[in-house]
Write a protein that holds these residues in place. Structure first.
Motif, PDB file in Angstrom:
ATOM      1  N   SER A  16      20.889  29.392  36.273  1.00 48.81           N
ATOM      2  CA  SER A  16      20.038  30.398  35.656  1.00 48.81           C
ATOM      3  C   SER A  16      18.617  29.884  35.491  1.00 48.81           C
ATOM      4  O   SER A  16      18.403  28.728  35.128  1.00 48.81           O
ATOM      5  N   ARG A  19      17.772  28.681  31.875  1.00 48.65           N
ATOM      6  CA  ARG A  19      18.444  27.517  31.324  1.00 48.65           C
ATOM      7  C   ARG A  19      17.748  26.246  31.764  1.00 48.65           C
ATOM      8  O   ARG A  19      17.409  26.082  32.938  1.00 48.65           O
ATOM      9  N   ILE A  69      22.447  23.771  36.391  1.00 53.13           N
ATOM     10  CA  ILE A  69      21.055  23.953  35.995  1.00 53.13           C
ATOM     11  C   ILE A  69      20.164  23.652  37.194  1.00 53.13           C
ATOM     12  O   ILE A  69      20.327  22.623  37.864  1.00 53.13           O
ATOM     13  N   SER A 125      13.889  30.276  26.083  1.00 48.35           N
ATOM     14  CA  SER A 125      14.920  29.755  26.972  1.00 48.35           C
ATOM     15  C   SER A 125      15.948  28.928  26.200  1.00 48.35           C
ATOM     16  O   SER A 125      15.767  28.598  25.027  1.00 48.35           O
ATOM     17  N   THR A 126      17.036  28.591  26.873  1.00 48.33           N
ATOM     18  CA  THR A 126      18.099  27.769  26.303  1.00 48.33           C
ATOM     19  C   THR A 126      18.070  26.405  26.975  1.00 48.33           C
ATOM     20  O   THR A 126      17.864  26.304  28.190  1.00 48.33           O
ATOM     21  N   PHE A 150      26.647  27.047  26.915  1.00 52.28           N
ATOM     22  CA  PHE A 150      25.437  27.825  27.197  1.00 52.28           C
ATOM     23  C   PHE A 150      25.660  29.295  26.838  1.00 52.28           C
ATOM     24  O   PHE A 150      24.821  29.931  26.187  1.00 52.28           O
ATOM     25  N   GLU A 154      23.623  31.400  23.977  1.00 57.96           N
ATOM     26  CA  GLU A 154      22.835  32.575  24.349  1.00 57.96           C
ATOM     27  C   GLU A 154      23.260  33.814  23.571  1.00 57.96           C
ATOM     28  O   GLU A 154      22.445  34.700  23.308  1.00 57.96           O
ATOM     29  N   ILE A 222      23.393  22.067  22.982  1.00 58.50           N
ATOM     30  CA  ILE A 222      22.867  23.225  23.691  1.00 58.50           C
ATOM     31  C   ILE A 222      22.394  24.260  22.683  1.00 58.50           C
ATOM     32  O   ILE A 222      23.105  24.556  21.709  1.00 58.50           O
TER      33      ILE A 222
END
Length: 321
Positions: A16, A19, A69, A125-126, A150, A154, A222
């Motif tokens: 993503s 991420r 990632i 963002s994460t 994740f 989210e 995370i």
């Protein structure tokens, strides 16, 4: 050489663009110097050293997380004095991905500096933080676990997800996480609020923690960038204020001089004790097991893993028993 990860595994999901990952690779690795000297013949920290095959711990970490990632979304937290060790393995990494500290002042400033860089890119963002000295016998299962974390972060942007490893023994040199009571009990990949932390307990306490369902703290975390930063605002406000005041100069020609000034007046600060342990209300722990995880922070752990694998490396001949 022996290839202990010979099977190839596929990308678990399409990486993503929202991420990010930060690989923590700025430490000195002091406790492992007896091994790294024997292996490399110099003073390089453990993350730049190869214990199995010819791949360093940093490269193993980088390769592992690339399945979830985007490589372009991975930042490397480094220390300037290690440049001769990281310059070659990171030759194909852009300068914007390298978060180079002028000196090592502990995990708290290292993590905050990375977060301030990320906030400029995408504060919504994460991000996942990964230590660079971990071993996993089942890397695919580990990255599937990261995917689940994740997704949870989210969905619940106010929480930071910690990966808690189900213990195999009453380890006294690890940090432990005590989960809050939950209906899900000891179900793998269940999420629970964090009750408290136990840092390097005595053997008697570690045995009690193990019996009561507590978990090893992997330090894999995370969460949303802004959620992490919010913990600094609350628990290390002065450190946050110093970085925030100079944030517009990050990623400019002025950045090196700014960082020298920031780090020059900063004391060494540990993220676990000064931020994480004071933030239990914002934390959740994901129970994971069967990953074959080990934190290679001490010689006994490295040698124990190699003995379990039945591996005998050439450098072991010159290592004290």
């Amino acid at each position: 050489m022996i290839d202990t990860n010979s099977r190839s595994f596929q990308t678990y999901v399409s990486p993503s663009i929202d991420r990010y990952a930060v690989i923590l690779a700025g430490g000195e690795g002091s406790r492992l110097k007896s091994l790294t000297r024997a292996i490399a013949g110099d003073e390089r920290p453990k993350q730049f050293c190869s214990f199995l095959n010819e791949t360093s711990l940093l490269d193993e970490t980088r390769k592992r997380i690339s399945h979830s990632i985007c490589p372009g979304n991975t930042l490397f937290s480094l220390t300037k004095s290690h440049k001769r060790f990281y310059q070659r393995p990171l030759w194909n990494v852009s300068e914007r991905q390298m978060v180079v500290q002028p000196e090592n002042k502990g995990t708290a400033p290292a993590i905050l500096y990375s977060l301030m860089r990320l906030a400029q890119i995408s504060s919504d963002s994460t991000v996942a933080f990964f230590p660079s000295d971990h071993y996993f016998s089942d890397e695919e299962a580990f990255m599937q676990t990261v995917e689940s974390a994740f997704a949870a972060a989210e969905m619940n942007s106010a929480s930071i997800i910690l990966l808690g490893i189900e213990p195999e023994k009453a380890e006294t040199s690890y940090g432990w996480i005590e989960p809050a009571r939950s209906l899900f009990g000891d179900m793998s990949r269940s999420f629970t609020r964090v009750s408290r932390f136990w840092e390097k307990p005595t053997l008697r306490v570690a045995e009690r923690l193990m019996r009561s369902g507590c978990l090893w703290n992997s330090f894999v975390m995370i969460g949303r960038v802004e959620t992490f930063i919010g913990m600094y605002r609350k628990h290390l406000p002065e450190m946050y204020r110093i970085f925030a005041a100079q944030s517009t100069l990050l990623d400019t020609a002025e950045e090196p001089a700014v960082l020298d000034s920031i780090y020059g007046c900063m004391k060494e600060t540990n993220f676990s004790s000064e931020v994480l342990e004071k933030s239990s209300d914002e934390l959740m722990v994901m129970r994971v097991k069967d990953l074959g995880w080990c934190d290679w922070g001490e010689p006994d752990r490295v040698m124990g893993t190699l003995n379990t694998l039945g591996v005998r490396m050439e450098w072991m001949q010159s290592t004290p028993a």
